[in-house]
Design an enzyme around this catalytic site. Structure first.
Site, PDB file in Angstrom:
ATOM      1  N   GLY A   1       0.782  -1.241   0.000  1.00  0.00           N
ATOM      2  CA  GLY A   1       0.000   0.000   0.000  1.00  0.00           C
ATOM      3  C   GLY A   1       0.806   1.279   0.000  1.00  0.00           C
ATOM      4  O   GLY A   1       0.285   2.342   0.325  1.00  0.00           O
ATOM      5  N   SER A   2       2.082   1.214  -0.425  1.00  0.00           N
ATOM      6  CA  SER A   2       2.864   2.456  -0.395  1.00  0.00           C
ATOM      7  C   SER A   2       2.359   3.466  -1.427  1.00  0.00           C
ATOM      8  O   SER A   2       2.421   4.673  -1.193  1.00  0.00           O
ATOM      9  CB  SER A   2       4.356   2.171  -0.588  1.00  0.00           C
ATOM     10  OG  SER A   2       4.647   1.825  -1.918  1.00  0.00           O
ATOM     11  N   ASN A   3       1.851   2.998  -2.553  1.00  0.00           N
ATOM     12  CA  ASN A   3       1.290   3.943  -3.526  1.00  0.00           C
ATOM     13  C   ASN A   3       0.008   4.583  -3.004  1.00  0.00           C
ATOM     14  O   ASN A   3      -0.223   5.776  -3.205  1.00  0.00           O
ATOM     15  CB  ASN A   3       1.058   3.254  -4.874  1.00  0.00           C
ATOM     16  CG  ASN A   3       2.315   3.257  -5.727  1.00  0.00           C
ATOM     17  OD1 ASN A   3       2.731   4.298  -6.226  1.00  0.00           O
ATOM     18  ND2 ASN A   3       2.950   2.095  -5.857  1.00  0.00           N
TER      19      ASN A   3
ATOM     20  N   ILE B   1      -6.942  -8.896 -12.685  1.00  0.00           N
ATOM     21  CA  ILE B   1      -7.478  -8.332 -13.922  1.00  0.00           C
ATOM     22  C   ILE B   1      -8.948  -8.059 -13.686  1.00  0.00           C
ATOM     23  O   ILE B   1      -9.629  -8.843 -13.012  1.00  0.00           O
ATOM     24  CB  ILE B   1      -7.290  -9.335 -15.077  1.00  0.00           C
ATOM     25  CG1 ILE B   1      -5.807  -9.579 -15.292  1.00  0.00           C
ATOM     26  CG2 ILE B   1      -7.930  -8.824 -16.356  1.00  0.00           C
ATOM     27  CD1 ILE B   1      -5.538 -10.719 -16.239  1.00  0.00           C
ATOM     28  N   LEU B   2      -9.454  -6.956 -14.202  1.00  0.00           N
ATOM     29  CA  LEU B   2     -10.860  -6.610 -13.975  1.00  0.00           C
ATOM     30  C   LEU B   2     -11.730  -7.088 -15.139  1.00  0.00           C
ATOM     31  O   LEU B   2     -11.304  -7.090 -16.292  1.00  0.00           O
ATOM     32  CB  LEU B   2     -10.990  -5.100 -13.788  1.00  0.00           C
ATOM     33  CG  LEU B   2     -10.347  -4.587 -12.489  1.00  0.00           C
ATOM     34  CD1 LEU B   2     -10.198  -3.068 -12.521  1.00  0.00           C
ATOM     35  CD2 LEU B   2     -11.158  -5.018 -11.266  1.00  0.00           C
TER      36      LEU B   2
ATOM     37  N   ASN C   1      -4.149   2.571 -13.246  1.00  0.00           N
ATOM     38  CA  ASN C   1      -3.216   1.617 -12.646  1.00  0.00           C
ATOM     39  C   ASN C   1      -1.814   2.182 -12.725  1.00  0.00           C
ATOM     40  O   ASN C   1      -1.507   2.981 -13.604  1.00  0.00           O
ATOM     41  CB  ASN C   1      -3.277   0.283 -13.411  1.00  0.00           C
ATOM     42  CG  ASN C   1      -2.340  -0.764 -12.842  1.00  0.00           C
ATOM     43  OD1 ASN C   1      -2.231  -0.906 -11.620  1.00  0.00           O
ATOM     44  ND2 ASN C   1      -1.650  -1.489 -13.703  1.00  0.00           N
TER      45      ASN C   1
ATOM     46  N   HIS D   1       2.259   0.847 -12.854  1.00  0.00           N
ATOM     47  CA  HIS D   1       3.045  -0.348 -13.132  1.00  0.00           C
ATOM     48  C   HIS D   1       4.535   0.012 -13.094  1.00  0.00           C
ATOM     49  O   HIS D   1       4.929   1.040 -13.650  1.00  0.00           O
ATOM     50  CB  HIS D   1       2.663  -0.927 -14.498  1.00  0.00           C
ATOM     51  CG  HIS D   1       3.362  -2.205 -14.799  1.00  0.00           C
ATOM     52  ND1 HIS D   1       3.051  -3.391 -14.181  1.00  0.00           N
ATOM     53  CD2 HIS D   1       4.408  -2.478 -15.628  1.00  0.00           C
ATOM     54  CE1 HIS D   1       3.855  -4.346 -14.611  1.00  0.00           C
ATOM     55  NE2 HIS D   1       4.681  -3.814 -15.497  1.00  0.00           N
TER      56      HIS D   1
ATOM     57  N   ASP E   1      -1.928  -4.932 -17.657  1.00  0.00           N
ATOM     58  CA  ASP E   1      -1.096  -3.726 -17.722  1.00  0.00           C
ATOM     59  C   ASP E   1      -1.109  -3.094 -19.113  1.00  0.00           C
ATOM     60  O   ASP E   1      -0.082  -2.618 -19.612  1.00  0.00           O
ATOM     61  CB  ASP E   1       0.355  -4.042 -17.273  1.00  0.00           C
ATOM     62  CG  ASP E   1       0.397  -4.544 -15.835  1.00  0.00           C
ATOM     63  OD1 ASP E   1      -0.287  -3.946 -14.979  1.00  0.00           O
ATOM     64  OD2 ASP E   1       1.084  -5.547 -15.571  1.00  0.00           O
TER      65      ASP E   1
ATOM     66  N   GLU F   1       7.345   6.201  -8.571  1.00  0.00           N
ATOM     67  CA  GLU F   1       5.906   5.871  -8.595  1.00  0.00           C
ATOM     68  C   GLU F   1       5.140   6.811  -7.672  1.00  0.00           C
ATOM     69  O   GLU F   1       4.082   7.328  -8.012  1.00  0.00           O
ATOM     70  CB  GLU F   1       5.677   4.419  -8.145  1.00  0.00           C
ATOM     71  CG  GLU F   1       6.217   3.369  -9.090  1.00  0.00           C
ATOM     72  CD  GLU F   1       5.862   1.952  -8.617  1.00  0.00           C
ATOM     73  OE1 GLU F   1       4.720   1.705  -8.227  1.00  0.00           O
ATOM     74  OE2 GLU F   1       6.764   1.084  -8.652  1.00  0.00           O
TER      75      GLU F   1
END
Ligand code: GAR
Length: 203
Positions: free
Chosen positions: A14-16, A93-94, A108, A110, A146, A175
């Site tokens: 969860g750093s992003n 994947i959604l 997203n 990456h 991605d 990021e």
């Protein structure tokens, strides 16, 4: 102006997510996090969200097939009516159904310069290939792994003697500075054009 509510989906550290939260707290990003949802119940990022007093929802994905899971995800998100859905280390994947409901509003990040090195262990893939420059990409999400229109990228040099850990750390730092900028960009775009292509649903 459009509402500026961000739903975060994550599976791990969860750093992003925290970098986005910090950008909001600093006043760099004019938005609010309406909920944090994780498919991994003990994800560190979910615990952080709870500590921060955010709406934190555990929605385990184990043993549920994709369409069914994504329907649960849609039902979970709906009461929060997010403007954007931001994947932050969400390793799934959604489904097309999910993406239809949030057309042009799912993002997203990456850890590679897409379209190079999609999928898992992007930094390891970059090292194994021997590229001299890698980086990170924020993109809109489509049904691929991605893939989808690129919003922002940041290049990161690969040094002699880099390991997966050292390269990942250098990319991660970028990021954290890139994602909130891309979110700001998309929110500004939505203000100018609240119905991105393909999204005809009233909101
Ligand atoms: C980040 O490096 C992100 O770019 C990557 O997972 C990590 C999550 O870290 N995402 C992908 O590889 C997506 N294919 P975080 O949980 O600390 O934000």
């Amino acid at each position: 102006m459009m509402p500026r509510k961000i739903a975060i989906l994550l599976s791990g550290r969860g750093s992003n997510f925290l970098a986005i939260h910090d950008a909001i707290a600093r006043g760099d990003l004019n938005a609010g996090i309406c909920c944090v949802v994780s498919n991994v119940p003990d994800a560190a990022g979910l615990a952080k969200a709870r500590e921060l007093g955010l709406n934190a929802v555990s929605l385990p994905s184990r043993g549920i097939e994709r369409t069914g899971y994504d329907r649960l995800l849609l039902a979970t998100l709906r009461p929060f009516s997010p403007t954007l859905v931001c994947l932050a280390g969400f390793m799934r994947i959604l489904s097309p159904e999910f993406l239809r409901e949030y057309a042009g509003r799912v993002m997203n990040i990456h850890p590679a310069l897409l379209p190079s090195f999609p999928g898992l262990h992007a930094q390891r893939q970059a090292l194994q290939y021997g590229v001299k420059v890698s980086g990170c990409t924020v993109h809109l999400v489509d049904e691929g792994v991605d893939t989808g229109p690129i919003l922002l990228q940041r290049a990161v040099e690969v040094f002699e003697g880099d390991t997966e850990e050292t390269l990942s750390a250098r990319i991660l730092k970028q990021e954290h500075d890139l994602y909130w900028r891309a979110i700001a960009m998309v929110l500004d775009r939505l203000d100018r054009n609240p119905s991105p292509a393909g999204d005809t649903a009233p909101r």
